[in-house]
Design a protein around this motif. Structure first.
Motif, PDB file in Angstrom:
ATOM      1  N   ALA A  73      -2.567 -13.103  -2.336  1.00 32.74           N
ATOM      2  CA  ALA A  73      -2.408 -12.370  -3.515  1.00 32.74           C
ATOM      3  C   ALA A  73      -3.270 -12.539  -4.680  1.00 32.74           C
ATOM      4  O   ALA A  73      -3.394 -12.405  -5.698  1.00 32.74           O
ATOM      5  N   ASN A  74      -4.342 -13.074  -4.270  1.00 30.15           N
ATOM      6  CA  ASN A  74      -5.574 -13.396  -4.925  1.00 30.15           C
ATOM      7  C   ASN A  74      -6.269 -11.781  -5.383  1.00 30.15           C
ATOM      8  O   ASN A  74      -6.248 -10.987  -4.762  1.00 30.15           O
ATOM      9  N   PHE A  82      -4.309  -6.704  -2.357  1.00 30.77           N
ATOM     10  CA  PHE A  82      -4.132  -7.126  -3.533  1.00 30.77           C
ATOM     11  C   PHE A  82      -5.310  -6.443  -4.905  1.00 30.77           C
ATOM     12  O   PHE A  82      -5.072  -6.226  -5.862  1.00 30.77           O
ATOM     13  N   VAL A  95      10.951   4.875  10.965  1.00 28.44           N
ATOM     14  CA  VAL A  95      10.569   6.086  11.393  1.00 28.44           C
ATOM     15  C   VAL A  95      10.462   5.994  12.751  1.00 28.44           C
ATOM     16  O   VAL A  95       9.842   5.015  13.297  1.00 28.44           O
ATOM     17  N   GLU A 132      11.159   2.838   4.964  1.00 28.13           N
ATOM     18  CA  GLU A 132      10.766   1.629   5.085  1.00 28.13           C
ATOM     19  C   GLU A 132      11.773   0.856   6.247  1.00 28.13           C
ATOM     20  O   GLU A 132      12.796   1.082   6.111  1.00 28.13           O
ATOM     21  N   ARG A 133      11.198   0.426   7.188  1.00 31.10           N
ATOM     22  CA  ARG A 133      12.201   0.135   8.379  1.00 31.10           C
ATOM     23  C   ARG A 133      13.214  -1.042   8.053  1.00 31.10           C
ATOM     24  O   ARG A 133      14.173  -1.388   8.614  1.00 31.10           O
ATOM     25  N   SER A 164       2.746  -7.692   5.953  1.00 29.92           N
ATOM     26  CA  SER A 164       1.767  -8.776   5.499  1.00 29.92           C
ATOM     27  C   SER A 164       2.036  -9.025   4.268  1.00 29.92           C
ATOM     28  O   SER A 164       1.582 -10.239   3.521  1.00 29.92           O
ATOM     29  N   THR A 165       2.650  -8.209   3.294  1.00 26.97           N
ATOM     30  CA  THR A 165       2.552  -7.981   1.989  1.00 26.97           C
ATOM     31  C   THR A 165       3.338  -9.289   1.448  1.00 26.97           C
ATOM     32  O   THR A 165       2.982 -10.382   0.426  1.00 26.97           O
ATOM     33  N   ILE A 217      -5.965  -3.029   6.053  1.00 31.73           N
ATOM     34  CA  ILE A 217      -6.434  -3.300   4.821  1.00 31.73           C
ATOM     35  C   ILE A 217      -6.374  -5.005   4.534  1.00 31.73           C
ATOM     36  O   ILE A 217      -5.291  -5.547   4.633  1.00 31.73           O
ATOM     37  N   ILE A 231       0.827  -1.152   0.055  1.00 35.18           N
ATOM     38  CA  ILE A 231       0.114   0.013   0.025  1.00 35.18           C
ATOM     39  C   ILE A 231       0.733   1.234   0.067  1.00 35.18           C
ATOM     40  O   ILE A 231       0.458   2.126  -0.783  1.00 35.18           O
TER      41      ILE A 231
HETATM   42  C1  FAD Z   1      -1.488 -15.331   5.041  1.00 38.46           C
HETATM   43  C2  FAD Z   1      -2.269 -13.940   4.289  1.00 38.46           C
HETATM   44  C3  FAD Z   1      -2.668 -14.049   3.142  1.00 38.46           C
HETATM   45  C4  FAD Z   1      -3.260 -13.035   2.304  1.00 38.46           C
HETATM   46  N1  FAD Z   1      -3.808 -13.291   1.101  1.00 38.46           N
HETATM   47  C5  FAD Z   1      -4.315 -12.243   0.317  1.00 38.46           C
HETATM   48  C6  FAD Z   1      -4.891 -12.409  -0.978  1.00 38.46           C
HETATM   49  O1  FAD Z   1      -5.136 -13.241  -1.334  1.00 38.46           O
HETATM   50  N2  FAD Z   1      -5.357 -11.363  -1.388  1.00 38.46           N
HETATM   51  C7  FAD Z   1      -5.318  -9.812  -0.923  1.00 38.46           C
HETATM   52  O2  FAD Z   1      -5.575  -9.080  -1.556  1.00 38.46           O
HETATM   53  N3  FAD Z   1      -4.607  -9.669   0.373  1.00 38.46           N
HETATM   54  C8  FAD Z   1      -4.346 -10.867   0.916  1.00 38.46           C
HETATM   55  N4  FAD Z   1      -3.588 -10.580   2.241  1.00 38.46           N
HETATM   56  C9  FAD Z   1      -3.535  -9.296   2.821  1.00 38.46           C
HETATM   57  C10 FAD Z   1      -2.414  -8.530   2.337  1.00 38.46           C
HETATM   58  O3  FAD Z   1      -1.323  -9.163   2.623  1.00 38.46           O
HETATM   59  C11 FAD Z   1      -2.652  -6.972   2.990  1.00 38.46           C
HETATM   60  O4  FAD Z   1      -3.577  -6.380   2.360  1.00 38.46           O
HETATM   61  C12 FAD Z   1      -1.457  -6.294   2.275  1.00 38.46           C
HETATM   62  O5  FAD Z   1      -0.209  -6.643   2.288  1.00 38.46           O
HETATM   63  C13 FAD Z   1      -1.477  -5.053   2.980  1.00 38.46           C
HETATM   64  O6  FAD Z   1      -0.022  -4.221   2.892  1.00 38.46           O
HETATM   65  P1  FAD Z   1       0.272  -2.806   3.598  1.00 38.46           P
HETATM   66  O7  FAD Z   1       1.286  -2.290   2.712  1.00 38.46           O
HETATM   67  O8  FAD Z   1      -0.968  -2.103   4.111  1.00 38.46           O
HETATM   68  O9  FAD Z   1       0.899  -3.581   4.833  1.00 38.46           O
HETATM   69  P2  FAD Z   1       2.217  -4.168   5.102  1.00 38.46           P
HETATM   70  O10 FAD Z   1       2.650  -5.430   4.283  1.00 38.46           O
HETATM   71  O11 FAD Z   1       2.387  -4.663   6.593  1.00 38.46           O
HETATM   72  O12 FAD Z   1       3.597  -3.099   5.109  1.00 38.46           O
HETATM   73  C14 FAD Z   1       3.800  -2.280   6.012  1.00 38.46           C
HETATM   74  C15 FAD Z   1       5.193  -1.829   6.018  1.00 38.46           C
HETATM   75  O13 FAD Z   1       5.377  -0.762   6.867  1.00 38.46           O
HETATM   76  C16 FAD Z   1       6.826  -0.914   7.155  1.00 38.46           C
HETATM   77  N5  FAD Z   1       7.002  -0.105   8.611  1.00 38.46           N
HETATM   78  C17 FAD Z   1       6.210  -0.210   9.750  1.00 38.46           C
HETATM   79  N6  FAD Z   1       6.763   0.590  10.650  1.00 38.46           N
HETATM   80  C18 FAD Z   1       7.596   1.265  10.273  1.00 38.46           C
HETATM   81  C19 FAD Z   1       8.307   2.439  10.511  1.00 38.46           C
HETATM   82  N7  FAD Z   1       8.079   2.868  11.753  1.00 38.46           N
HETATM   83  N8  FAD Z   1       9.032   2.956   9.730  1.00 38.46           N
HETATM   84  C20 FAD Z   1       9.436   2.690   8.332  1.00 38.46           C
HETATM   85  N9  FAD Z   1       8.546   1.515   7.991  1.00 38.46           N
HETATM   86  C21 FAD Z   1       7.781   0.842   8.779  1.00 38.46           C
HETATM   87  C22 FAD Z   1       6.906  -2.329   7.566  1.00 38.46           C
HETATM   88  O14 FAD Z   1       8.343  -2.645   7.715  1.00 38.46           O
HETATM   89  C23 FAD Z   1       6.098  -3.025   6.306  1.00 38.46           C
HETATM   90  O15 FAD Z   1       7.037  -3.210   5.284  1.00 38.46           O
HETATM   91  C24 FAD Z   1      -3.272 -11.754   2.934  1.00 38.46           C
HETATM   92  C25 FAD Z   1      -2.552 -11.739   4.250  1.00 38.46           C
HETATM   93  C26 FAD Z   1      -2.071 -12.815   4.741  1.00 38.46           C
HETATM   94  C27 FAD Z   1      -1.285 -12.466   6.124  1.00 38.46           C
END
Ligand code: FAD
Length: 806
Positions: free
Chosen positions: A49-50, A351, A174, A35-36, A43-44, A347, A15
């Motif tokens: 990732a459907n 995906f 951060v 990014e830390r 979670s990504t 979220i 995201i």
């Molecule tokens: C098992 C599993 C299966 C899934 N399957 C699907 C699917 O089929 N389809 C789908 O659409 N979604 C799926 N998801 C959900 C999907 O993974 C999430 O919606 C998505 O990855 C969210 O992304 P994000 O960027 O919000 O968060 P994240 O991926 O959690 O990214 C947040 C980032 O912020 C960074 N961060 C945190 N704190 C700090 C800081 N203080 N300073 C700098 N960086 C920082 C972290 O290191 C991390 O890289 C699944 C999740 C799981 C767990």
């Protein structure tokens, strides 16, 4: 690393990278992502990732389609592969309700020209020979359904952003975000600080911790989530093509091809929270131990549907964390209490939605407002009342019923009650069935002695239909007492009160004490950001009434206009309660309790007075959302029970009684009154909802006047219309597409209800301007099936407003 930036995105997951990409694409190149760890470290990286396009909410569907198309563009644009597979998705309905849901989605897809249609069983068997379709009532096919590669997509967003000048710094956590007096922020990291105009919290699993750095509490909690991948399945290996994914939501699992095996995931009933008190800062690319026993029931159902899945061993199990909001939708938008702090947290289907979120986030920050009404995503839909216990209970319910249908009028019990008014216990004893509105419990309807107090749920008319009809008819024939305490109530006091309100709202504020007006609030694109009633109580005192659920949403607008010296604005929603006493005998009822003269001569329509009713001091407004003769009475919360008891007692003497909000919905639709977030939203211009007469361009400046001026002379794109529908056992509820008789889509329903007094199934809706006229016959896809309807030239109840002004 830059020391100054227009925006700093915290978090390099899916995201954060999408937001960075869209900010750069829409013109802000001096943007930075921090990014830390490595990109995708939350979670990504481990997601299944459907991707899919269909959603119950039309705007979310549109954004999901945007996202799916974007992945292909990103590959071309950046050269970075996104690992896109689009073999299609098969959606199965095992129950009648699921069939209704899928048929409605199919009708919506026709309206928006999206690719989603019914296939016969033999066609489905050809598409996916390994599925046993026995017991399936209907099958829909979405040819673009599939999956992507999580790291590939994130890297593609990052590459696209870098190409446009954005900077990405990995291994740069951060550690603090500090608000500055001029509205900018200082973002601190071990590698140096950045001064920035905007901070974007896209910290995924750490969204709570990053928000807390800015003093913000987010209602989020992580859970474990599992899927597994099987070894090679010989039938799949022999297929020579990729199989569609299977969305058997009644079976409560998801299933798709992965390699030459299958991937099966489940949202189990016996779910497990993780890191309730805070996500560990040192959590990295880690997974939890497998716990397939927890999803055994779901696996059994998946194997029954796709027997080949049971023939292969388990190759890999992924048990990873994901973070949830109380309703499983993202917490999105600028935090109303902070300056220039944007959240995009919690979220689940990232995906399917990442592109849409990035696009809307960039629009919101750069242009001041998103192009679509996204109240369903807006973090302002939750307030301080959504605390830890509420969040936990709601997330448990959401997770363990992830694939359950969300019915239009469904009120889920989890985590409630969280906010109650003094009359709550009394209403409970009176048989009230409650709903949730911005945290408040409010009566939906009242069950009579012997009637069940539990609502049944479904797309068709349910067990509340009869009792609600009884209340609506009682009000129209005699009178009714409706608890409207959950309307938002504001007090503006001081010498600059009138000037401030004039600088905020589009209508001219009342100058005479005791006068009221209706007024729109104009959004950044010239649309309707809100509708309010304002009444003048004294030379320097006004009361403002608006939508309760939009109270935090409207804060962003209220704080955009500085208060004049010595003038105060405050929410009184918690301090005051309200009753709407309405119906032809409402005057007679109230007159038994007050010495104030309620005759039209003394107390005309749209006036207010401070009077005493049954010994309680109230602000009385002669308005009624029912469209009938009526008054709204606002009293201190401490007097609610006293006033309610007196109103009910006097009511019983004139054939009146308590009425719930569901009857109010029906009554206002009979009268053709629009409501916030349904008919009125920033997506619609005043001229499209017949509010242009309430916008006074000659009164001087007001909030977003220029935005309105830019669109004021443009013809309406859509028209708000009213329909009478030939419906037998299900009424429209909102979202149903409207077609001409030749099948051409022209619009959609915004509100629907049975009009009990006029004995018609009714709807308000939007159609393309000029596409249909009063008297024209159209078709409304209730339950996804065509229903004949006719456009009305005027509301069926009291079109001339005689009862309102009686
Ligand atoms: C098992 C599993 C299966 C899934 N399957 C699907 C699917 O089929 N389809 C789908 O659409 N979604 C799926 N998801 C959900 C999907 O993974 C999430 O919606 C998505 O990855 C969210 O992304 P994000 O960027 O919000 O968060 P994240 O991926 O959690 O990214 C947040 C980032 O912020 C960074 N961060 C945190 N704190 C700090 C800081 N203080 N300073 C700098 N960086 C920082 C972290 O290191 C991390 O890289 C699944 C999740 C799981 C767990």
């Amino acid at each position: 690393m830059r020391t100054h930036a227009q925006a700093v995105v915290i978090g390099g997951g899916l995201i954060g990278c999408s937001i960075l990409y869209h900010l750069a694409k829409f013109g802000w190149s001096d943007v930075v992502l921090l990014e830390r760890d490595e990109l995708t470290s939350g979670s990504t990286w481990h997601a299944a990732a459907n991707i899919h396009g269909l959603h119950d909410s039309t705007n979310i569907s549109r954004l999901q389609h945007y996202t799916m198309a974007l992945y292909k563009e990103l590959e071309t644009e950046t050269g970075q592969g996104c690992g896109i597979f689009q073999p299609g998705s098969l959606y199965l309905a095992q129950t009648e309700a699921r069939e209704h849901q899928l048929r409605l989605q199919e009708a919506k897809a026709r309206r928006y020209k999206m690719n989603f249609y019914e296939v016969a069983r033999d066609e489905a068997e050809r598409l996916h020979p390994l599925v046993d379709f026995d017991g399936i009532r209907c099958i829909m096919y979405e040819p673009e359904g599939g999956n992507v590669d999580p790291s590939g997509v994130t890297a593609a967003y990052a590459a696209g952003a870098r190409q446009r000048g954005a900077e990405i710094h990995r291994f740069t956590p951060v550690t603090a975000t500090e608000a500055q007096a001029d509205g900018s922020w200082i973002v601190r990291t071990p590698k140096g600080d950045i001064r920035t105009q905007w901070v974007i919290n896209a910290a995924g699993l750490w969204g709570r911790e990053v928000a807390a750095m800015a003093g913000l509490q987010l209602p989020l909690i992580p859970t474990e989530h599992q899927y597994f991948v099987t070894e090679t399945i010989p039938e799949i290996a022999a297929m020579g093509r990729r199989l569609p994914s299977v969305a058997d939501r009644d079976g409560e699992y998801y299933l798709r091809q992965e390699g030459l095996g299958l991937l099966i995931g489940a949202y189990e009933r016996n779910m497990k929270f993780w890191a309730e008190e805070g996500t560990p800062l040192d959590f990295g690319h880690e997974l939890f131990p497998d716990d397939l026993d927890r999803i055994e029931d779901n696996m059994v159902r998946a194997i029954a549907r796709v027997p080949a899945a049971g023939t292969a061993g388990v190759k890999r199990v992924i048990n990873g964390p994901m973070i949830w909001s109380p309703d499983s939708a993202v917490l999105f938008g600028p935090a109303p209490e902070l300056q220039n702090y944007f959240c995009c947290n919690g979220i689940i289907p990232g995906f399917s939605q990442s592109g849409g979120m990035g696009k809307l986030a960039a629009e919101w920050m750069i242009e001041g407002e998103p192009s679509l009404d996204m109240f369903a995503w807006d973090m302002a839909r939750f307030g301080h009342w959504a605390g830890k216990a509420f969040t936990k209970a709601r997330v448990q319910d959401q997770y363990s019923h992830r694939f359950k249908i969300h019915f239009p009028n469904e009120e889920r019990a989890a985590g409630r009650p969280v906010r109650t008014r003094p009359a709550y216990d009394m209403q409970k004893q009176m048989g009230a069935v409650f709903g949730l509105n911005f945290g408040w419990e409010h009566p939906l309807w009242f069950a009579a002695e012997g009637e069940p107090r539990e609502e049944t749920i479904g797309f068709t008319r349910q067990n509340w239909w009869g009792p609600v009809g009884r209340e609506a008819r009682m009000l129209r024939e005699h009178a009714g007492i409706i608890d409207v305490s959950n309307f938002a109530k504001y007090e503006v006091k001081g010498p600059g009160a009138e000037a401030w309100l004039n600088a905020l709202f589009a209508n001219r504020m009342p100058t005479e004490i005791g006068r009221s007006c209706l007024t729109p609030l104009i959004g950044k694109r010239g649309g309707i950001a809100g509708d309010f009633t304002v009444t003048k109580l004294a030379d320097d005192e006004f009361r403002v009434f608006g939508s309760g659920m939009a109270e935090r949403f409207h804060q962003r607008f209220f704080k955009a206009v500085p208060l004049p010296e010595g003038t105060t604005f405050r929410s009184r929603t918690e301090d005051f309660c309200g009753f709407n006493v309405a119906g032809p005998k409402s005057r007679e009822l109230l007159q038994r309790l007050t010495n104030a003269d309620l005759s039209t001569q003394a107390f005309p329509f749209m006036r207010s007075r401070q009077i005493t009713v049954a010994g309680v001091d109230v602000v009385a407004l002669r308005v009624s959302f029912t469209g009938d003769l009526g008054w709204e009475l606002y009293c201190p919360a401490a007097s609610q029970v006293e006033l309610y008891s007196a109103l009910l007692k006097a009511g019983s003497e004139v054939g009146a009684g308590p009425v719930g909000s569901r009857a109010l919905m029906s009554l206002r639709v009979e009268k053709g009154y629009g409501s916030w977030s349904r008919e009125y939203s920033p997506e619609y211009w005043p001229q499209e909802v017949k509010f242009d007469r309430l916008v006074k361009m000659d009164k001087g400046k007001f909030l977003n006047r220029d935005a309105y001026a830019a669109i004021a002379d443009r013809p309406a794109r859509d028209e708000l219309i009213m329909l009478s529908i030939d419906a037998k056992d299900a009424d429209a509820t909102g979202g149903e597409p409207i077609f001409l008789q030749d099948g051409t889509p022209i619009g959609q329903v915004s509100s629907g209800a049975y009009g009990y007094f006029v004995e018609q199934s009714l709807a308000l809706g939007y159609v393309k301007a000029g596409s249909a006229r009063p008297g024209d016959k159209v078709s409304v896809a209730i339950l996804g099936r065509p229903h004949d309807a006719v456009l009305l030239s005027e509301p069926p109840f009291d079109p001339e407003g005689k009862r309102l002004r009686a």
